[in-house]
Design an enzyme around this catalytic site. Structure first.
Site: not given
Ligand code: F6R
Length: 606
Positions: A2, A27, A74, A98-99, A478, A482, A485, A501, A601
Site C-alpha cells: 500500500c 507498493r 495491496w 498501510n499495514g 534466486e 525470479k 514470481e 535425493h 514491493k
Molecule cells: C524477489 C523480491 C523479494 C524481496 C523480499 C525482501 O524478487 O524482491 O523476495 O527480496 O520481499 O525485500 P527487502 O529486500 O526489501 O527486505
C-alpha cells in the site's frame, strides 16, 4: 504494501496525488482511491484494479479541492473491491492506511455494539469510526488522535483527512514508513520520499511510534498520547527522474541494465579510496566475532546465503542465515558478542525489522545492509552498510540483489584480511576481480538476445528446475524465485547434489533444467549431476564460461557462455542471466513483470 499520499496545496490536489501514487504503485496495485475536503464536505473516488482505473474514474468525475489523501492498495483484509479500496470514510473522517491494525476485531466489536455499521471488510475502517466518534463528541482532531494512538496495536502508517479542516492532515506511523514533505506554503505526506520528489525535497521522516499534525505552515510531531517531539528536516537526495522508466518497457528491464553502475557505485562506497580495501563497519570491526547471523527475506535471503559462503571461506567466521519470518519467533541460541546482519533492499520488510529487533533483544550487535538510507532498518541497526543501487521499483529485485552480493563479497574480503585468513596478495587479487565485475556484467547484457531466445522456450514450460552447487546454489534458488514470481511458472531451485535425493523424479523430456556451472571447485560434481539430468531426458540450459562449455556442453543443450571471472565473484555475474531469463519469459508470456499478481514491493505486513 500500500502506498499512501496526502497533500495540502494551493493547486488542485487530485492530479498531483495521482502523480505521486504512480510513483508508489510498486507498493500495491489491486485498487486505489482518493478523498479531498472542500469546506464541510468530503469527496471521494475509488476503483478496483490498477491506478489507471482510478484515473478513468477521476477523468469522468473529477475531484474538487486543494487538500486530500490518496491510496494504492495491496489487500490484506478484504478482497480488492472498490468497497474495500481506501480512503475509508466515517462521518467527518477519511483515512488511508498501510499495514495492519491487529486489534481491529476487538475495536470493531466495540463500535458495532454502539450501532456503528461497517461498509468494508478492512481493518482500516475502525480508525475512521473511532476518530469520527471522538470528533462528534466534541474533541479536536488532534485530541481524538492522541486518545486513539495508545489504543491501536500492529504495524501501520495512516493519514487522516477531516471535513471542515482544509488545512489539516494527521499522519501516524508504527513500523510502516512515512515521510512528510515540507513545501513553500504546501505540505505533503507519502510512503516514501520518491513519491514526493517532484513536490519537495525537504523531508521530515517520522520515527516509529510518531504521529504528526501537518499544516501548510509546518509540522508538529508527537508520540503516544500527545507528547511533543522534535524531528529534523532532511534534504532528500532522490529525484523524480529516478522514478521513471526512461526508454525501457519495464522498471525491471531498466534496473537489470543499471547493474553495472549499481555494482560500481556500491564498490566505490564500500572500498576505501586510499587502500582499496573495504571499510569494515561497526559492529563487524570487533577484534573477534564468535558468529554472524544473517536475517532476511526472499531475494535478500538468497544474497545472505551467498554471503555465508564468502564469510566462512574468505573470513573464517561461523555464519548462519535465517529466514527473518522464522527467526523472529524462534528461541535462537546466539553467542555473546555475536553480530546479526539484517539484509534488505527496502529497509522496511517487517519480518526483517522484527528479526533485527529480536536479535537486539537477544543481546546481539546489529548491522544493516540496506539500499534505502532513511529506512527503519538502517536507523535501528547499530551499524549500516549501504548498497548504492539507487531506488528500485520493479517488484522483482535485480540491481539491489547484485549490489547486496557486491557488499557481502567486499566485506568478506576485508574481514578475511583483518582476521589474517587472506594474504594481502590474495585480497588484492579478489579486489581486482570485484572491480572487474561491472564490466563483465556489461558484457552479459550485451549478449542478452541469447537469453531472450531461450526465455521464449522457457515461457511455455510448466515447471523449471534450477541447479547449482556451492556459490551457485543460492543463485539457483534466486533464479527459480525470479521465474515464478513474474511468470507464474512453477520453478524450484535445488542444490545440484541434492537432486538425486528426490527432485530427480520430476525430470522428463518436458522439464527444462537451468544449470549454473562456472568453472570453479564444484564444477566436476555439477557436471555429474548434469549427466544424471540428461540420462533422464531433461532439457539442459547451461550457464557457464568458455572452459565449462568446452568440457560440459552437448549438442542438444542450450549453452549460454558468460565471461571468465575469478570463481569467488561469479555469483554476482551469474545472478544477471537468471534475471534476464525470467524477465524475457514474462515478456513472452505477457505477464506484467513490474506488477506481478498478488505481490508488492516492500512487504510491511507480517
Ligand atoms: C524477489 C523480491 C523479494 C524481496 C523480499 C525482501 O524478487 O524482491 O523476495 O527480496 O520481499 O525485500 P527487502 O529486500 O526489501 O527486505
Amino acid at each position: 504494501m500500500c502506498g499512501i499520499v496526502g497533500a495540502l496545496t494551493g493547486r488542485p490536489a487530485a492530479p498531483l496525488m495521482l502523480d505521486a501514487l504512480r510513483r508508489l504503485e510498486y507498493r500495491g496495485y489491486d485498487s486505489a482511491g482518493m478523498a479531498t475536503v472542500v469546506g464541510d464536505a468530503l469527496h471521494r473516488r475509488r476503483a478496483a484494479g490498477k491506478l489507471a482505473e482510478l484515473e478513468a474514474v477521476l477523468a469522468a468525475d473529477p475531484l474538487p479541492g486543494t487538500s486530500g489523501i490518496g491510496h494504492t492498495r495491496w489487500a490484506t483484509h478484504g478482497p480488492p473491491t472498490a468497497e474495500n479500496a481506501h480512503p475509508h470514510v466515517a462521518g467527518r473522517v477519511a483515512v488511508v492506511h498501510n499495514g495492519i491494525i491487529e486489534n481491529h476485531a476487538e475495536l470493531k466489536a466495540e463500535l458495532k455494539a454502539e450501532g456503528v455499521v461497517f461498509t468494508s471488510d478492512t481493518d482500516t475502517e475502525v480508525v475512521a469510526h473511532l476518530l469520527d466518534r471522538a470528533i462528534r463528541a466534541g474533541q479536536t482532531p488532534q485530541a481524538a488522535m492522541a486518545a486513539l494512538m495508545p489504543r491501536l496495536t500492529g504495524a501501520f502508517a495512516f493519514v487522516v483527512l477531516v471535513a471542515g479542516e482544509e488545512d489539516l492532515l494527521i499522519a501516524a506511523r508504527r513500523a510502516s514508513p512515512l515521510a512528510i514533505g515540507v513545501g513553500d506554503g504546501e505540505a505533503f505526506v507519502g510512503s516514501d520520499a520518491v513519491a514526493l520528489a517532484p513536490l519537495t525535497r525537504r523531508i521530515v521522516y517520522l520515527e516509529d511510534g510518531d504521529w504528526a499534525v501537518v499544516r501548510r505552515s509546518g509540522v508538529q510531531v508527537f508520540r503516544d498520547a500527545g507528547v511533543p517531539v522534535q524531528r529534523r528536516e532532511q534534504i532528500s537526495t532522490v529525484s523524480a527522474a529516478m522514478a521513471g522508466k526512461g526508454n525501457y518497457r519495464h522498471f525491471m528491464e531498466k534496473e537489470i541494465h543499471e547493474q553495472p553502475e549499481a555494482i560500481a557505485h556500491t564498490l566505490h562506497a564500500v572500498l576505501d579510496s586510499g587502500t582499496g580495501a573495504a571499510t569494515i563497519p561497526a559492529p563487524l570491526d570487533a577484534a573477534t566475532i564468535p558468529k554472524i547471523t544473517i536475517v532476511a527475506a526472499g531475494t535478500s535471503y538468497y544474497a545472505g546465503l551467498t554471503g555465508r559462503y564468502w564469510l566462512e571461506s574468505l573470513a573464517g567466521i561461523a555464519t548462519e542465515v535465517e529466514l527473518a519470518s522464522e527467526f523472529r519467533d524462534r528461541d535462537a541460541v546466539l553467542p555473546e558478542g555475536g553480530v546479526t546482519i539484517a539484509v534488505s533492499q527496502s529497509g522496511e520488510s517487517l519480518d526483517t525489522l522484527m528479526a533485527l529487533r529480536r536479535a537486539k533483544a537477544l543481546g546481539q550487535k546489529t548491522l544493516a545492509i540496506v539500499n534505502v538510507p532513511e529506512s527503519t532498518i538502517a536507523r535501528e541497526a547499530d551499524g549500516v552498510l549501504l548498497t548504492r543501487a539507487g531506488p528500485e521499483f520493479g517488484v522483482a529485485s535485480t540491481k539491489a540483489t547484485t549490489a547486496q552480493l557486491t557488499a557481502f563479497c567486499s566485506l568478506a574480503v576485508a574481514l578475511g584480511r583483518k582476521h589474517g585468513r587472506l594474504s594481502e596478495e590474495r585480497a588484492a587479487e579478489l579486489r581486482r576481480a570485484l572491480a572487474g565485475v561491472p564490466g563483465r556484467v556489461g558484457e552479459v547484457l550485451q549478449r542478452e538476445a541469447q537469453y531472450q531466445r531461450v526465455a521464449r522456450e522457457l515461457a511455455h514450460s510448466r515447471d523449471v528446475l534450477y541447479l547449482g552447487r556451492g556459490l551457485s546454489y543460492p543463485i539457483a534458488l534466486e533464479g527459480a524465485l525470479k521465474l515464478k514470481e513474474i511468470t507464474y511458472i512453477h520453478a524450484e531451485g535445488y542444490a545440484a547434489g541434492e537432486m538425486k535425493h528426490g527432485p530427480i523424479a520430476l525430470i522428463d523430456e518436458k522439464m527444462p533444467v537451468v544449470v549454473l556451472a562456472p568453472s570453479d571447485g564444484w564444477f566436476e560434481k555439477t557436471a555429474s549431476n548434469v549427466a544424471e539430468v540428461r540420462a533422464r531426458g531433461g532439457r539442459v540450459i547451461l550457464l557457464t564460461d568458455a572452459a565449462g562449455a568446452e568440457r560440459l556442453a552437448e549438442k542438444d543443450d542450450h549453452v549460454m557462455i558468460l565471461p571468465d571471472v575469478e570463481p569467488v565473484v561469479a555469483p554476482i555475474l551469474y545472478a544477471v542471466p537468471v534475471q534476464l531469463l525470467a524477465y524475457y519469459a514474462a515478456v513472452e508470456k505477457g505477464t506484467d513483470a513490474d506488477q506481478p499478481r498478488n505481490l508488492a514491493k516492500s512487504v510491511t505486513v507480517e
